[in-house]
Design a protein around this motif. Sequence first.
Motif, PDB file in Angstrom:
ATOM      1  N   MET A 193       0.845  -1.170   0.000  1.00  0.00           N
ATOM      2  CA  MET A 193       0.000   0.000   0.000  1.00  0.00           C
ATOM      3  C   MET A 193       0.894   1.237   0.000  1.00  0.00           C
ATOM      4  SD  MET A 193      -2.936   1.043   2.746  1.00  0.00           S
ATOM      5  CE  MET A 193      -3.905  -0.366   2.328  1.00  0.00           C
ATOM      6  N   ASP A 194       0.672   2.146  -0.923  1.00  0.00           N
ATOM      7  CA  ASP A 194       1.479   3.351  -1.038  1.00  0.00           C
ATOM      8  C   ASP A 194       0.785   4.575  -0.470  1.00  0.00           C
ATOM      9  OD1 ASP A 194       3.534   1.970  -2.238  1.00  0.00           O
ATOM     10  OD2 ASP A 194       2.702   2.241  -4.244  1.00  0.00           O
ATOM     11  N   THR A 195      -0.333   4.385   0.173  1.00  0.00           N
ATOM     12  CA  THR A 195      -1.063   5.496   0.747  1.00  0.00           C
ATOM     13  C   THR A 195      -0.307   6.027   1.953  1.00  0.00           C
ATOM     14  OG1 THR A 195      -3.126   4.460   0.069  1.00  0.00           O
ATOM     15  CG2 THR A 195      -3.272   6.194   1.721  1.00  0.00           C
ATOM     16  N   PRO A 196      -0.067   7.345   1.998  1.00  0.00           N
ATOM     17  CA  PRO A 196       0.651   7.881   3.151  1.00  0.00           C
ATOM     18  C   PRO A 196      -0.186   7.790   4.424  1.00  0.00           C
ATOM     19  CG  PRO A 196      -0.084   9.651   1.701  1.00  0.00           C
ATOM     20  CD  PRO A 196      -0.406   8.357   1.021  1.00  0.00           C
ATOM     21  N   ILE A 197       0.508   7.631   5.520  1.00  0.00           N
ATOM     22  CA  ILE A 197      -0.130   7.599   6.823  1.00  0.00           C
ATOM     23  C   ILE A 197      -0.057   9.002   7.400  1.00  0.00           C
ATOM     24  CG2 ILE A 197      -0.009   6.652   9.156  1.00  0.00           C
ATOM     25  CD1 ILE A 197       1.533   4.253   7.663  1.00  0.00           C
ATOM     26  N   VAL A 198      -1.173   9.485   7.866  1.00  0.00           N
ATOM     27  CA  VAL A 198      -1.236  10.796   8.497  1.00  0.00           C
ATOM     28  C   VAL A 198      -1.396  10.586   9.994  1.00  0.00           C
ATOM     29  CG1 VAL A 198      -2.584  12.932   8.689  1.00  0.00           C
ATOM     30  CG2 VAL A 198      -2.276  11.844   6.446  1.00  0.00           C
ATOM     31  N   VAL A 199      -0.601  11.294  10.774  1.00  0.00           N
ATOM     32  CA  VAL A 199      -0.757  11.275  12.220  1.00  0.00           C
ATOM     33  C   VAL A 199      -1.190  12.668  12.640  1.00  0.00           C
ATOM     34  CG1 VAL A 199       0.382  10.966  14.449  1.00  0.00           C
ATOM     35  CG2 VAL A 199       0.965   9.465  12.525  1.00  0.00           C
ATOM     36  N   ARG A 200      -2.271  12.709  13.401  1.00  0.00           N
ATOM     37  CA  ARG A 200      -2.791  13.992  13.873  1.00  0.00           C
ATOM     38  C   ARG A 200      -3.326  13.829  15.283  1.00  0.00           C
ATOM     39  NH1 ARG A 200      -8.255  14.042  14.202  1.00  0.00           N
ATOM     40  NH2 ARG A 200      -9.484  12.729  12.813  1.00  0.00           N
ATOM     41  N   GLU A 201      -3.450  14.961  15.952  1.00  0.00           N
ATOM     42  CA  GLU A 201      -4.010  14.927  17.296  1.00  0.00           C
ATOM     43  C   GLU A 201      -5.525  14.743  17.197  1.00  0.00           C
ATOM     44  OE1 GLU A 201      -3.324  17.122  21.545  1.00  0.00           O
ATOM     45  OE2 GLU A 201      -1.906  17.374  19.896  1.00  0.00           O
ATOM     46  N   ALA A 202      -6.059  13.927  18.081  1.00  0.00           N
ATOM     47  CA  ALA A 202      -7.507  13.724  18.137  1.00  0.00           C
ATOM     48  C   ALA A 202      -8.171  14.971  18.707  1.00  0.00           C
ATOM     49  CB  ALA A 202      -7.836  12.511  19.001  1.00  0.00           C
ATOM     50  N   HIS A 203      -9.375  15.238  18.236  1.00  0.00           N
ATOM     51  CA  HIS A 203     -10.175  16.358  18.735  1.00  0.00           C
ATOM     52  C   HIS A 203     -11.156  15.795  19.764  1.00  0.00           C
ATOM     53  CE1 HIS A 203      -8.424  18.702  15.539  1.00  0.00           C
ATOM     54  NE2 HIS A 203      -8.821  17.787  14.662  1.00  0.00           N
ATOM     55  N   LEU A 204     -10.750  15.833  21.015  1.00  0.00           N
ATOM     56  CA  LEU A 204     -11.520  15.172  22.064  1.00  0.00           C
ATOM     57  C   LEU A 204     -12.820  15.886  22.412  1.00  0.00           C
ATOM     58  CD1 LEU A 204      -8.528  14.063  24.288  1.00  0.00           C
ATOM     59  CD2 LEU A 204      -9.867  12.673  22.691  1.00  0.00           C
ATOM     60  N   GLU A 205     -13.008  17.111  21.916  1.00  0.00           N
ATOM     61  CA  GLU A 205     -14.290  17.802  22.114  1.00  0.00           C
ATOM     62  C   GLU A 205     -15.330  17.300  21.112  1.00  0.00           C
ATOM     63  OE1 GLU A 205     -11.908  19.766  19.093  1.00  0.00           O
ATOM     64  OE2 GLU A 205     -11.415  19.255  21.148  1.00  0.00           O
ATOM     65  N   ASP A 206     -14.894  16.558  20.112  1.00  0.00           N
ATOM     66  CA  ASP A 206     -15.768  16.002  19.080  1.00  0.00           C
ATOM     67  C   ASP A 206     -16.168  14.585  19.500  1.00  0.00           C
ATOM     68  OD1 ASP A 206     -16.759  14.630  16.809  1.00  0.00           O
ATOM     69  OD2 ASP A 206     -15.539  15.830  15.442  1.00  0.00           O
ATOM     70  N   GLU A 207     -17.437  14.411  19.793  1.00  0.00           N
ATOM     71  CA  GLU A 207     -17.904  13.110  20.302  1.00  0.00           C
ATOM     72  C   GLU A 207     -17.702  11.987  19.287  1.00  0.00           C
ATOM     73  OE1 GLU A 207     -18.607  12.181  23.388  1.00  0.00           O
ATOM     74  OE2 GLU A 207     -18.149  14.235  23.964  1.00  0.00           O
ATOM     75  N   ASP A 208     -17.740  12.286  18.000  1.00  0.00           N
ATOM     76  CA  ASP A 208     -17.478  11.259  16.995  1.00  0.00           C
ATOM     77  C   ASP A 208     -16.031  10.773  17.092  1.00  0.00           C
ATOM     78  OD1 ASP A 208     -20.068  11.334  16.006  1.00  0.00           O
ATOM     79  OD2 ASP A 208     -19.583  12.762  14.412  1.00  0.00           O
ATOM     80  N   GLU A 209     -15.118  11.686  17.363  1.00  0.00           N
ATOM     81  CA  GLU A 209     -13.713  11.284  17.504  1.00  0.00           C
ATOM     82  C   GLU A 209     -13.503  10.482  18.782  1.00  0.00           C
ATOM     83  OE1 GLU A 209     -10.486  13.590  16.261  1.00  0.00           O
ATOM     84  OE2 GLU A 209     -11.460  13.824  14.317  1.00  0.00           O
ATOM     85  N   VAL A 210     -14.197  10.842  19.856  1.00  0.00           N
ATOM     86  CA  VAL A 210     -14.117  10.065  21.095  1.00  0.00           C
ATOM     87  C   VAL A 210     -14.666   8.660  20.852  1.00  0.00           C
ATOM     88  CG1 VAL A 210     -14.946   9.872  23.480  1.00  0.00           C
ATOM     89  CG2 VAL A 210     -14.168  12.087  22.599  1.00  0.00           C
ATOM     90  N   GLU A 211     -15.751   8.561  20.103  1.00  0.00           N
ATOM     91  CA  GLU A 211     -16.324   7.248  19.788  1.00  0.00           C
ATOM     92  C   GLU A 211     -15.354   6.421  18.946  1.00  0.00           C
ATOM     93  OE1 GLU A 211     -18.775   3.994  19.787  1.00  0.00           O
ATOM     94  OE2 GLU A 211     -18.853   5.769  21.063  1.00  0.00           O
ATOM     95  N   LEU A 244       4.407   6.111  16.690  1.00  0.00           N
ATOM     96  CA  LEU A 244       5.564   6.171  17.593  1.00  0.00           C
ATOM     97  C   LEU A 244       6.551   7.254  17.162  1.00  0.00           C
ATOM     98  CD1 LEU A 244       6.234   2.390  18.265  1.00  0.00           C
ATOM     99  CD2 LEU A 244       5.326   4.081  19.874  1.00  0.00           C
ATOM    100  N   GLU A 245       6.752   7.412  15.870  1.00  0.00           N
ATOM    101  CA  GLU A 245       7.650   8.466  15.382  1.00  0.00           C
ATOM    102  C   GLU A 245       7.148   9.846  15.793  1.00  0.00           C
ATOM    103  OE1 GLU A 245       7.773   7.569  11.200  1.00  0.00           O
ATOM    104  OE2 GLU A 245       9.525   6.257  11.442  1.00  0.00           O
ATOM    105  N   GLU A 246       5.854  10.081  15.651  1.00  0.00           N
ATOM    106  CA  GLU A 246       5.305  11.384  16.032  1.00  0.00           C
ATOM    107  C   GLU A 246       5.380  11.588  17.540  1.00  0.00           C
ATOM    108  OE1 GLU A 246       3.554  15.188  16.024  1.00  0.00           O
ATOM    109  OE2 GLU A 246       4.728  14.052  14.552  1.00  0.00           O
ATOM    110  N   LEU A 247       5.121  10.546  18.307  1.00  0.00           N
ATOM    111  CA  LEU A 247       5.239  10.666  19.764  1.00  0.00           C
ATOM    112  C   LEU A 247       6.681  11.013  20.136  1.00  0.00           C
ATOM    113  CD1 LEU A 247       4.215  10.543  22.628  1.00  0.00           C
ATOM    114  CD2 LEU A 247       4.511   8.043  22.541  1.00  0.00           C
TER     115      LEU A 247
END
Length: 157
Positions: free
Chosen positions: A1-19, A108-111
């Motif tokens: 798979m050549d699709t790039p992986i995106v790492v981003r911070e979760a938006h915890l105020e968004d209930e869909d993201e919490v789910e 892990l790289e982003e962390l």
Amino acid sequence: MDTPIVVREAHLEDEDEVETLFEILDAYARGPGGQNAPLSALARENLGPGLRDHPNAFVLFGVLENRVVGAAVCVWSYSTFSGRPSVNLHDFSVLPEAQGFGVGTALLEELERRARARGCSKITLEVHDSNEGAKRLYARFGFEGWEPPTFFVAKPL
């Protein structure tokens, strides 16, 4: 798979993201590396508010093909032995169908990038001895100290 992986911070105020976070953590909890059981209704109810209220918690999402498929729940801490900040990778999971594509490595790289930017002396984590896949990933990433006498213990309250 050549699709790039995106790492981003979760938006915890968004209930869909919490789910989404709950679903990723629950998938891990149901397996042998977790607790072989689903997360509780109480965990579901408290996940968003608890993480939002914790002043040092943050969540990174791993996104593959525009779908969140991995999560790293992290907590900034302080190492008294080094006299510098540290960060604990508290929960870490990649959905089974997305494993092997580099999502865990990207998280892990982003962390590590964030930890270095903050001047941390270390990243800590816990891993069940039976979780061979996670142990291989962590070892490849430079985590060490797999032998006793270091144990992680808990007292349920």
